[in-house]
Design an enzyme around this catalytic site. Sequence first.
Site, mmCIF file in Angstrom:
data_model
loop_
_atom_site.group_PDB
_atom_site.id
_atom_site.type_symbol
_atom_site.label_atom_id
_atom_site.label_comp_id
_atom_site.label_asym_id
_atom_site.label_seq_id
_atom_site.Cartn_x
_atom_site.Cartn_y
_atom_site.Cartn_z
ATOM 1 C CE LYS A 1 -18.440 -14.520 8.975
ATOM 2 N NZ LYS A 1 -18.437 -13.132 10.425
ATOM 3 N N GLY B 1 -9.544 -8.472 1.436
ATOM 4 C CA GLY B 1 -8.785 -8.651 1.596
ATOM 5 C C GLY B 1 -7.310 -9.818 2.142
ATOM 6 N N GLY C 1 -12.539 -4.859 1.797
ATOM 7 C CA GLY C 1 -13.998 -4.113 1.800
ATOM 8 C C GLY C 1 -13.975 -2.735 0.069
ATOM 9 N NE ARG D 1 -4.142 -1.380 1.971
ATOM 10 C CZ ARG D 1 -5.672 -1.419 3.130
ATOM 11 N NH1 ARG D 1 -5.190 -1.471 3.776
ATOM 12 N NH2 ARG D 1 -6.560 -2.314 1.795
HETATM 13 C C1 3PG Z 1 -8.810 -1.430 5.713
HETATM 14 O O1 3PG Z 1 -7.596 -2.548 5.267
HETATM 15 O O2 3PG Z 1 -9.660 -2.511 4.784
HETATM 16 C C2 3PG Z 1 -8.747 -0.588 5.088
HETATM 17 O O3 3PG Z 1 -7.594 -0.144 5.427
HETATM 18 C C3 3PG Z 1 -9.813 -0.185 5.914
HETATM 19 O O4 3PG Z 1 -10.043 -0.714 7.176
HETATM 20 P P1 3PG Z 1 -11.030 -0.532 8.442
HETATM 21 O O5 3PG Z 1 -12.071 -1.339 7.792
HETATM 22 O O6 3PG Z 1 -10.543 -1.078 9.492
HETATM 23 O O7 3PG Z 1 -11.729 0.533 8.460
#
Ligand code: 3PG
Length: 403
Positions: A204, A359, A382, A37
Amino acid sequence: MAKKTIEQVDVASKRVLMRVDFNVPLDDSAAITDDRRIRLALPSIQSVIERQGRLILISHLGRPEGTGSEAKLSLKPAADRLGELLGGASVGFVSEDCVGAEATEAVNALGDGQVLVLENLRFNAGEKAGDSSFANQLAAFGDIYCNDAFGTAHRDDASMVALPNAMNDKPKVAGLLLDREIRFLADTLSHAARPFVAVLGGAKISDKLGAINNLMDKVDVILVGGAMAYTFLEALGREVGSSQVQRGMLPQAQKIIDAAAASPVDLILPNDHVCGKQISRVTPVQIAGESIPQGWMGLDIGPETVGQYAQEIAKAKTIIWNGPLGAFETPPFDVGTKQIAEAIVRATEKGATSVVGGGDMAAAVEQFGLADRFTHISTGGGASLRMLEGKPFPSVDLLDDAN
Ligand code: 3PG
Ligand code: MG
């Protein structure tokens, strides 16, 4: 509508307040285990430095309480790594609060072409609360706001929404990573070459319902893997042994199966499985066909399913992939995910567009040594899923449109 990017604004001697997503994984000694990132934010960062802007970087890291500093979630390691990636350039860091006297002093002292990282936004409760007075304090630091935090674009946190709003008439632009992510994800969805195949996995089904429903009338084929497949299979009345099933989701699974049957999309479920007694490297393993015996849990797609999915992928001109097909972190249940990754790489090499998100996915393809062999690997988990759901992104919508 395309957004104006950081490259399209004059930044010389201007203070550029750039929201990045430096939410990187850290080990127990706070060492960064994956700096992707940070690396992918470099084009925007360098664009400002090279044009003699004054760069102020803001980010969150992890999920602190919001009651002040937590040593383990400091952005200092990320600031240090950024300095290394910039070839040893000095990167300022304010260890006190991201707003207040010390931060203000450091911002005011910033010279042309210099970089400053402020401490974790989420140490301040105002960030998660979307608080406008917190946002006003940050807004005072910048002449230009830039959002390059695609990984956080689905969040309405203060730095994502209240802050650009607080900038009023000052420029609010997209960073180059955000721009690239949106182009690949949104444009792939709206202008896909066919056949268009979606590969959806993960634990899920509840996490993927929105994406499946949105993709239903956009793609030609949906290939399902991961534990969520067992909720579909249970809904179909198959024997799934002790596989992980979300029982509360059975009606939704049935609805999706019915909708797929009534539409041209092919929803394909695994028809053989690599099973174990539990998720462990040392569990006994067996391959099961359609029915999984009592006491065994499906932990990966089986070889026949891999073959069938690979054939569908080989025909595809566009592939989106979100979520692992098995318990890939625990060999031998990584094989299906790896072989599907290889099939997508082969299709990509023959000219298909492949977009990987979720993720765990960047880590998975990195683990397989296949990173950089897809058209695009998203930095968002997400956020990329939210794009597949077709949901709006207020954080992006309120950036300035490209002329
Ligand atoms: C992530 O890693 O999904 C983003 O940086 C957002 O983080 P968060 O899910 O804690 O809002
Ligand atoms: Mg997940």
